[in-house]
Design a protein around this motif. Structure first.
Motif, PDB file in Angstrom:
ATOM      1  N   SER A 144      41.169  56.184  64.192  1.00  0.00           N
ATOM      2  CA  SER A 144      42.398  55.425  63.929  1.00  0.00           C
ATOM      3  C   SER A 144      42.103  53.939  63.794  1.00  0.00           C
ATOM      4  O   SER A 144      42.743  53.222  63.003  1.00  0.00           O
ATOM      5  CB  SER A 144      43.407  55.657  65.055  1.00  0.00           C
ATOM      6  N   SER A 145      41.132  53.444  64.574  1.00  0.00           N
ATOM      7  CA  SER A 145      40.780  52.017  64.489  1.00  0.00           C
ATOM      8  C   SER A 145      40.140  51.667  63.148  1.00  0.00           C
ATOM      9  O   SER A 145      40.070  50.494  62.775  1.00  0.00           O
ATOM     10  CB  SER A 145      39.817  51.651  65.628  1.00  0.00           C
ATOM     11  N   MET A 146      39.697  52.683  62.391  1.00  0.00           N
ATOM     12  CA  MET A 146      39.124  52.485  61.060  1.00  0.00           C
ATOM     13  C   MET A 146      40.223  52.471  59.994  1.00  0.00           C
ATOM     14  O   MET A 146      39.940  52.383  58.801  1.00  0.00           O
ATOM     15  CB  MET A 146      38.112  53.588  60.762  1.00  0.00           C
ATOM     16  N   GLY A 147      41.481  52.589  60.430  1.00  0.00           N
ATOM     17  CA  GLY A 147      42.591  52.577  59.486  1.00  0.00           C
ATOM     18  C   GLY A 147      43.006  53.947  59.013  1.00  0.00           C
ATOM     19  O   GLY A 147      43.792  54.069  58.059  1.00  0.00           O
ATOM     20  N   VAL A 148      42.502  55.020  59.666  1.00  0.00           N
ATOM     21  CA  VAL A 148      42.837  56.397  59.299  1.00  0.00           C
ATOM     22  C   VAL A 148      43.562  57.023  60.482  1.00  0.00           C
ATOM     23  O   VAL A 148      42.928  57.366  61.490  1.00  0.00           O
ATOM     24  CB  VAL A 148      41.580  57.215  58.942  1.00  0.00           C
TER      25      VAL A 148
END
Length: 260
Positions: A144-148
């Protein structure tokens, strides 16, 4: 009657040391002043009180236990919705043997023993251990921290461990007089610890518009490879654990027995 035994310290046994090496122990746990055949292990200097001749003892212990580990870790909620999880392990050991033998002639006694002096158990955790799953549980946060957006994970985990300490003892006792006797000998401990298990089928549900636009569960390694993260993908690939540790130690023993 007073009895004392002086030994050097062996750390191999630790809290796993089996103090019960005789059926006598089931009736009376304080065997440090024993003058019977179990004194081979608990009070070898006291063996001089045996009758002349051969003396043998063979006993067995059985261990059956369920061990439950309760662990609370917030990311566990991504797998089932609960931050608290239970990991159950079962131990089943029908045979933990112990053998003692002694031969007395006059003032002299030659004695020895062989036993599982520590451990002796095998514990199986069919759902792995908290330390295993906690590493996987942080995947949704990392992805999620990667934008996913990712809010689920799953993993197949298994762990089986065994710990055995083989103990052997050999020495001689001598009756100095009717009140005092002494013993000199040694103990040998051989330690064998074996752990095996696996982590496989690690899955997550990344909602990626190109790779997984429906947000379905998929292998974490497949997603990370497709997302150009081969190093992270390697960390989430199936892996087996197989580790064995063996060691040994010898301890000299001096024992004294005093009869009032």
């Amino acid at each position: 009657m007073l009895s004392c035994c002086i030994t050097s310290v062996i750390y191999a046994g630790g809290i796993l040391t089996n103090t019960n090496q005789s059926a006598h122990f089931a009736r009376m746990m304080a065997r440090d002043a024993s003058l019977q055949i179990d004194a081979v292990y608990t009070n070898p200097a006291g063996l001089v009180k045996l009758n002349d001749g051969f003396h043998f003892s063979f006993t067995n212990q059985s261990a059956f236990q369920t061990r439950t580990i309760t662990s609370t870790f917030a990311p566990f909620a991504y797998n089932g919705g609960n931050a608290e999880k239970e990991f159950k392990g079962k131990t089943s050991v029908p045979i933990i043997p112990s053998f003692q033998g002694a031969y007395k002639k006059g003032k002299w006694v030659l004695s020895g023993s062989f036993a599982i002096t520590g451990g002796g158990g095998k514990a199986t955790f069919n759902d792995g251990l908290p330390s295993f799953e906690s590493m996987i549980a942080t995947l949704p946060v990392a992805i999620s921290s990667m934008g996913v957006p990712t809010n689920q994970y799953s993993v197949d985990a298994y762990m089986r461990g065994s710990s055995l300490i083989y103990g052997a003892q050999l020495g001689g006792s001598y009756a100095i007089n009717d009140m005092f006797s002494a013993y000199a000998g040694f103990r040998l401990n051989i330690v064998n610890n074996h752990y095996e298990g696996y982590l496989k089928n690690i899955k997550i549900n990344p909602q990626h518009p190109l790779i997984n636009k429906d947000g379905k569960m998929m292998l974490a390694s497949d997603f990370l490879n497709a997302a150009g993260q081969p190093e992270l993908a390697e960390l989430t690939a199936d892996r087996a654990i197989d580790n064995e540790q063996t060691g040994w130690g010898i301890s000299p023993i001096l024992g004294f027995n005093f009869n009032l």
